[in-house]
Enzyme design. Sequence first.
Site, PDB file in Angstrom:
ATOM      1  N   ASP A  52       0.820  -1.198   0.000  1.00  0.00           N
ATOM      2  CA  ASP A  52       0.000   0.000   0.000  1.00  0.00           C
ATOM      3  C   ASP A  52       0.860   1.256   0.000  1.00  0.00           C
ATOM      4  OD1 ASP A  52      -2.331  -1.490   0.051  1.00  0.00           O
ATOM      5  OD2 ASP A  52      -2.519  -1.420   2.234  1.00  0.00           O
ATOM      6  N   TYR A 109       6.976 -10.203   6.597  1.00  0.00           N
ATOM      7  CA  TYR A 109       6.807  -8.786   6.903  1.00  0.00           C
ATOM      8  C   TYR A 109       7.299  -8.489   8.312  1.00  0.00           C
ATOM      9  CZ  TYR A 109       3.693  -7.847   2.897  1.00  0.00           C
ATOM     10  OH  TYR A 109       3.166  -7.677   1.635  1.00  0.00           O
TER      11      TYR A 109
END
EC number: 5.4.99.12
Length: 249
Positions: A52, A109
């Site tokens: 994003d 992540y």
Amino acid sequence: MPRYFMELAYKGTQFSGFQVQENAITIQSSIEQALQVIFKAAIPLTGSSRTDAGVHAMQNFFHFDFDYIITPKNKYNLNAILPADIAITAFYKVEPQQHARFDAVSRHYKYVIYNQKNPFLEQTGYYYPFAVNTQLLQTAAQMVQHNTNFTAFAKRNSQVKTFNCQIMQSQWMFNGPVFEYQVAANRFLRGMVRALVATMLQVGREAITLNDFEALLHNKHNKQANFAAPPQGLFLQQVAYPFTLTPVA
């Protein structure tokens, strides 16, 4: 036609996300423009993992087909004209059927949080000046690792066929005023890591209980999950493949 994987890293602060968007500067559009300058040809890219706006990557990949021998000089020239916050780290020649997205077996992540003001982490971490119960955070992370369905932690209008994810790692790491959430899985849903972080922070502040969190993990609606963790703390650290990548540049 030869197929190449391109490995890259980027700081996402100034970009409107990873994938090409109309009337927006993204990671993909910036690289495709630079490739056109270097090679005098349009080269469409296929990404391994979308991030994003404001999210960073220490490692991500594109693949592309191009009837040209990529050299270290090409990589140097490409980096020379790209923005300073995007770096091409390697090119790999792969088999024509190998796919940057579909062949990835895991993605890793991390989400960085700091609880003392630090100007050097402003764009690469989440300033969260609140006391948290670290044991509660760790217990919540262990519960995530034993879960498989993450419907409650996916943003609405996620166009996916399944909300199941195989979590391979889920833990908090603490280093004084800086702590981070580490998570690896075969796939992630849109908004999932930030929603997990924001909701676990509620557990850590004892705004909700571990029982509440467990119930949410088994929920099939996202009305109760917290999506408030901002993008700048999130990093895509690694994308793993079941085959060896040998750099050509």
